[in-house]
Scaffold this active site. Structure first.
Site, short mmCIF file in Angstrom:
data_model
loop_
_atom_site.label_atom_id
_atom_site.label_comp_id
_atom_site.label_asym_id
_atom_site.label_seq_id
_atom_site.Cartn_x
_atom_site.Cartn_y
_atom_site.Cartn_z
N MET A 244 2.17 4.91 1.58
CA MET A 244 2.65 5.53 3.01
C MET A 244 1.20 5.84 3.78
O MET A 244 0.37 6.50 3.04
CB MET A 244 3.68 6.88 3.00
CG MET A 244 4.94 6.43 2.51
SD MET A 244 5.91 7.82 2.49
CE MET A 244 6.11 8.32 4.23
N GLY B 175 -0.68 1.67 6.81
CA GLY B 175 -0.71 0.86 8.21
C GLY B 175 -0.12 -0.39 7.95
O GLY B 175 -0.51 -1.53 8.55
N LYS B 176 0.89 -0.41 7.04
CA LYS B 176 1.64 -1.71 6.71
C LYS B 176 2.43 -2.16 7.81
O LYS B 176 2.54 -3.33 8.19
CB LYS B 176 2.59 -1.14 5.51
CG LYS B 176 1.92 -0.85 4.16
CD LYS B 176 2.81 -0.80 3.04
CE LYS B 176 3.48 0.44 3.06
NZ LYS B 176 3.02 1.75 3.17
N CYS C 240 -5.35 9.53 -3.27
CA CYS C 240 -6.27 8.71 -4.13
C CYS C 240 -5.50 8.93 -5.75
O CYS C 240 -4.76 9.80 -5.89
CB CYS C 240 -7.45 9.00 -4.15
SG CYS C 240 -7.92 10.33 -4.88
N CYS D 264 -8.88 14.80 -0.76
CA CYS D 264 -10.43 14.33 -0.65
C CYS D 264 -10.85 13.29 0.28
O CYS D 264 -12.39 13.31 0.47
CB CYS D 264 -10.94 13.82 -1.86
SG CYS D 264 -10.24 12.13 -2.35
N ASP E 173 10.18 -5.69 7.31
CA ASP E 173 9.56 -4.30 6.91
C ASP E 173 10.40 -3.24 5.80
O ASP E 173 11.45 -3.48 5.75
CB ASP E 173 9.34 -3.49 8.28
CG ASP E 173 8.53 -2.42 8.04
OD1 ASP E 173 7.30 -2.34 7.32
OD2 ASP E 173 8.37 -1.48 8.86
N GLU E 174 9.54 -2.55 5.25
CA GLU E 174 9.94 -1.61 3.94
C GLU E 174 11.00 -2.66 2.97
O GLU E 174 12.02 -2.26 2.57
CB GLU E 174 11.20 -0.63 4.91
CG GLU E 174 10.58 0.31 5.80
CD GLU E 174 9.67 1.47 5.37
OE1 GLU E 174 9.55 1.59 4.19
OE2 GLU E 174 9.60 2.47 6.20
N GLY F 111 0.86 -1.20 0.11
CA GLY F 111 -0.19 -0.06 -0.02
C GLY F 111 0.87 1.11 0.03
O GLY F 111 2.27 1.19 0.06
#
Ligand code: ADP
Ligand code: ZN
Length: 195
Positions: free
Chosen positions: A20, A23-24, A187, A152, A92-93, A18
């Site tokens: 930044m 919530g990864k 988005c 948005c 992670d990352e 996903g």
């Protein structure tokens, strides 16, 4: 019928992706915590740019923390995998590692380990990020999380790069000396790349 005990011993790769703020890291920490509650031995890694090999933390944007080893090269992870003294490997990352990380994940999963990795699936241009798409392809499970678009407030799938508060140009170098840089979730509609 599938033998559930046998099945649990099979290795697998889980990929959490996903933009930044999606919530990864939070999700990786949650899965690792649950594995620890189940008394499984977990190895947790992240890439380091300046430290060679040290104890560090994964920190999520809402302050959740987990101890990990920061490594500069995938070789260190491969060494730990080959030693085999673990049940779960978490990274992670993952997008910042080179191609070698693919073999590391495959090796661990082939050994019957559970592999959990998280990382960016797209760069600031909205293009596939290095090795993450490859990992998504070979994974058993892919979780694609969204953040909230800063503009948005609808679900965000992309990371907006801002240089001196303006949308970055497509050709802007990754490191810009003296510029004030920031990133936010956006988005598809609100994401901008200046060409
Ligand atoms: P990632 O690893 O994907 O960058 P983190 O796990 O570090 O994400 O942080 C997720 C947390 O960031 C959320 O739980 C929330 O508290 C916070 N947050 C800040 N900005 C946003 C946003 N625009 N959309 C969603 N969550 C956000
Ligand atoms: Zn938007």
């Amino acid at each position: 019928m599938v033998d559930i005990v046998e099945y649990a011993k099979r290795g697998s790769i889980e990929v959490i992706v996903g933009p930044m703020y999606a919530g990864k890291s939070e999700e990786l920490i949650r899965r690792v915590n649950r594995a620890k509650i189940a008394d499984l031995k977990v190895l947790v890694f992240k890439p380091s740019i300046d430290n060679r090999y040290c104890t560090n933390n994964i920190t999520s944007h809402n302050g959740k923390k987990m101890e990990c080893l920061a490594v500069e090269e995938v070789d260190k992870i491969m060494e730990a995998v080959n030693e085999g003294d673990f049940e779960v490997l978490a990274i992670d990352e993952v997008q910042f590692f080179g191609e070698g990380i693919i073999e590391v994940c495959e090796r661990a999963a082939d050994m019957g380990k559970r592999v959990i990795v998280s990382g960016l699936d797209m760069d600031f241009r909205g293009e596939p990020f290095n090795i993450t798409p490859h990992l998504m392809a070979i994974a058993e499970y892919v979780t694609k999380l969204t953040a909230i678009c800063k503009v948005c407030k609808l679900p965000a799938t992309r990371t907006q790069r801002l240089v001196n508060a303006k949308p970055a140009r497509y050709s802007d170098p990754i490191i810009m000396v003296g510029a004030k840089e920031s990133y936010e979730a956006r988005c598809r509609e609100c994401h901008q790349v200046v060409r």
